[in-house]
Design a protein around this motif. Sequence first.
Motif, mmCIF file in Angstrom:
data_model
loop_
_atom_site.group_PDB
_atom_site.id
_atom_site.type_symbol
_atom_site.label_atom_id
_atom_site.label_comp_id
_atom_site.label_asym_id
_atom_site.label_seq_id
_atom_site.Cartn_x
_atom_site.Cartn_y
_atom_site.Cartn_z
ATOM 1 N N LEU A 294 0.855 -1.158 0.132
ATOM 2 C CA LEU A 294 -0.193 -0.067 -0.071
ATOM 3 C C LEU A 294 0.858 1.066 -0.098
ATOM 4 O O LEU A 294 1.844 1.628 0.782
ATOM 5 N N ASP A 295 0.634 1.975 -0.881
ATOM 6 C CA ASP A 295 1.423 3.330 -1.055
ATOM 7 C C ASP A 295 0.392 4.547 -0.485
ATOM 8 O O ASP A 295 -0.249 5.158 -1.365
ATOM 9 N N ARG A 296 0.370 4.572 0.984
ATOM 10 C CA ARG A 296 -0.597 5.426 1.543
ATOM 11 C C ARG A 296 -0.143 6.968 1.509
ATOM 12 O O ARG A 296 0.993 7.075 1.496
ATOM 13 N N SER A 297 -0.993 7.801 1.502
ATOM 14 C CA SER A 297 -0.622 9.471 1.545
ATOM 15 C C SER A 297 -2.069 10.018 1.750
ATOM 16 O O SER A 297 -3.118 9.528 1.873
ATOM 17 N N SER A 298 -1.705 11.222 2.324
ATOM 18 C CA SER A 298 -3.180 11.867 2.479
ATOM 19 C C SER A 298 -3.907 12.272 1.516
ATOM 20 O O SER A 298 -3.554 12.884 0.442
ATOM 21 N N THR A 299 -5.225 11.722 1.348
ATOM 22 C CA THR A 299 -6.116 11.730 0.246
ATOM 23 C C THR A 299 -7.388 12.447 0.575
ATOM 24 O O THR A 299 -7.941 12.066 1.391
ATOM 25 N N ASP A 300 -7.908 13.235 -0.259
ATOM 26 C CA ASP A 300 -9.247 13.951 0.006
ATOM 27 C C ASP A 300 -9.938 13.271 -0.776
ATOM 28 O O ASP A 300 -10.029 13.071 -1.824
ATOM 29 N N MET A 301 -11.021 12.524 0.135
ATOM 30 C CA MET A 301 -11.846 11.558 -0.641
ATOM 31 C C MET A 301 -12.986 12.231 -1.517
ATOM 32 O O MET A 301 -13.372 11.547 -2.286
ATOM 33 N N LEU A 302 -13.281 13.290 -0.962
ATOM 34 C CA LEU A 302 -14.321 14.111 -1.727
ATOM 35 C C LEU A 302 -13.802 14.449 -3.274
ATOM 36 O O LEU A 302 -14.553 14.270 -4.222
ATOM 37 N N ALA A 303 -12.541 14.884 -3.166
ATOM 38 C CA ALA A 303 -12.227 15.056 -4.557
ATOM 39 C C ALA A 303 -11.753 13.894 -5.249
ATOM 40 O O ALA A 303 -12.045 13.816 -6.683
ATOM 41 N N LEU A 304 -11.314 12.736 -4.764
ATOM 42 C CA LEU A 304 -11.154 11.443 -5.493
ATOM 43 C C LEU A 304 -12.538 11.039 -5.964
ATOM 44 O O LEU A 304 -12.450 10.705 -7.058
ATOM 45 N N LEU A 305 -13.856 11.057 -5.190
ATOM 46 C CA LEU A 305 -14.918 10.660 -5.937
ATOM 47 C C LEU A 305 -15.415 11.669 -6.754
ATOM 48 O O LEU A 305 -16.045 11.065 -7.687
ATOM 49 N N ARG A 306 -15.172 12.878 -6.741
ATOM 50 C CA ARG A 306 -15.235 13.682 -7.699
ATOM 51 C C ARG A 306 -14.825 13.293 -9.373
ATOM 52 O O ARG A 306 -15.484 13.175 -10.164
ATOM 53 N N ARG A 307 -13.659 12.911 -9.217
ATOM 54 C CA ARG A 307 -12.990 12.478 -10.378
ATOM 55 C C ARG A 307 -13.388 11.021 -10.893
ATOM 56 O O ARG A 307 -13.751 10.940 -12.021
ATOM 57 N N ILE A 308 -13.700 10.155 -9.862
ATOM 58 C CA ILE A 308 -14.477 9.041 -10.375
ATOM 59 C C ILE A 308 -15.958 9.151 -10.841
ATOM 60 O O ILE A 308 -16.219 8.774 -11.972
ATOM 61 N N VAL A 309 -16.746 10.146 -10.154
ATOM 62 C CA VAL A 309 -18.003 10.456 -10.858
ATOM 63 C C VAL A 309 -18.020 11.000 -12.155
ATOM 64 O O VAL A 309 -18.819 10.617 -13.172
ATOM 65 N N VAL A 336 -4.558 6.917 3.009
ATOM 66 C CA VAL A 336 -4.921 5.509 2.321
ATOM 67 C C VAL A 336 -4.361 5.614 0.916
ATOM 68 O O VAL A 336 -3.469 6.668 0.700
ATOM 69 N N ASP A 337 -4.118 4.247 0.376
ATOM 70 C CA ASP A 337 -3.603 4.283 -0.975
ATOM 71 C C ASP A 337 -4.811 4.819 -1.900
ATOM 72 O O ASP A 337 -5.629 4.070 -2.067
ATOM 73 N N SER A 338 -4.345 5.782 -2.660
ATOM 74 C CA SER A 338 -5.396 6.343 -3.593
ATOM 75 C C SER A 338 -5.830 5.455 -4.794
ATOM 76 O O SER A 338 -6.935 5.529 -5.155
ATOM 77 N N ASN A 339 -4.825 4.792 -5.114
ATOM 78 C CA ASN A 339 -5.030 3.871 -6.374
ATOM 79 C C ASN A 339 -5.897 2.789 -6.119
ATOM 80 O O ASN A 339 -6.885 2.454 -6.730
ATOM 81 N N ARG A 340 -5.612 2.212 -4.773
ATOM 82 C CA ARG A 340 -6.456 1.069 -4.480
ATOM 83 C C ARG A 340 -7.908 1.490 -4.185
ATOM 84 O O ARG A 340 -8.823 0.708 -4.574
ATOM 85 N N ILE A 341 -8.063 2.513 -3.495
ATOM 86 C CA ILE A 341 -9.296 2.808 -3.142
ATOM 87 C C ILE A 341 -10.145 3.352 -4.308
ATOM 88 O O ILE A 341 -11.180 3.209 -4.293
#
Length: 463
Positions: A294-309, A336-341
């Motif tokens: 796991l390549d963990r880093s501080s990840t903004d889940m809201l921004a990540l979900l926006r990109r997926i949407v 978290v690991d942004s790629n896995r999530i």
Amino acid sequence: MSVRRKLFITMASFIVGMGLLFAFITQIVQQDILMIMVESTRKEEVKQLSDLLTDYYSQHNHSWEGVHDLDDDKRVVSTRNNEGSILLVAQDPAHSVLYSTGEADPRMIKRFGIQSSISIDSNKVATLYYYDSGVDYMSKLRIGILDSTRVLLIIGMILFTLVSLLIVYLLARRLTAPLRSLLPVIDRLGKGEFGIQAPIVTKDEYGKVAMAVNRMSKQLEHSEELRKNLSADVAHELRTPLTIIQGKLELAQQHAEPIDPEQLLPLQDELIRLTRLVDDLQQLSLAEAQQLPLDRSSTDMLALLRRIVERIQPDAEHKAIKLTLECHTDMTVLYVDSNRITQVFFNLLVNAIRYTPNGGAVKVCLEKRTNINSTKHSAKNSDITGSLHISIADNGAGIPAEHLPNLFNRFYRTDQARNRNSGGMGLGLAIAREYVLAHSGMIHVDSQLGSGTTFTVILPITA
């Protein structure tokens, strides 16, 4: 040696040992008490005679020479008038008689008389025996009581031991009966008869062991079914693309003509599918073995979900599905690991769009909760404190209740169909579960037929 035999021997040894100890202590205590009773009847006479003989020995330079002159002593005469007998025995290997009075047999005096030591400066120089009719009666009574008590103790010990051994045998047999009933089940489990159940006859520790064995048997049966299904599913998933590739190649060989690039595209698609299947199985195996990097880093889940949407939006618009994203918290940054999530939520959103009818709706919602209790159909049952809940809800047809417990198993499809165009390979949810578990999170599903399905991913909020 069996447990029953060990238990029987242990308890029997304890009972016999305690019985012998009780008998020994009883004899010692009783003997001392009766001896005190006998000696107390002539305590004064024996003390006077002991003092007289001690003084005589001291005054005659530690010698008993002329001790028979004591026959004229008033205290000795007094004992004669009471028909008493005195016996003085030297403290030497031969135990020779130094002085005696009366007509009683010396052997009777030694056996039934009252014994007293004559000591000078803590050194024993002789032994005094005092005997008369009263002492004889009390001594014989003492010996009779001791002999009678000894016989009663022996008889009682034998009866008590026999009864105790019988009770111990029955008790050991009863206590080990549940364990004996488990042995055949365990033997059959060892031979591969998974799913066999042991009888639960008690509610104590044996019953708990039987319940644990039954649970283990069920889990082994389930694992064996998963193993068999995995082999069948992998073979099935590999067979179709390999058959297509083989058919195309054989067809090309039969025509013996140059192959156009367009004819190679189906082969390339099948090879891509095979490669993706192998990669997914490898990632799933690493995750289940807890060896997934796991390549963990501080990840903004809201921004990540926006990109997926945004990536999924064209597919949603193609089916006229309303895709929305809501956030009810400011705590959206996770380690978290942004790629896995990303792969987790991409799979969940793809499934939601796929199984939502035209004109439906899919909603993604983020919210923070302080505590969460374990829920049914979850990938992991535990409590998480301070967590971010991310739910993906659709208003599709829903999933039948009988499919929910197996939904996260690899190669599992709710319709049991093997149509890749509509159902994929059945690894997406299994991979999503393992990725979430690798982040110490949870994933669970709630669904009702005709009302839609909601997948909820719970990730802990860490610094």
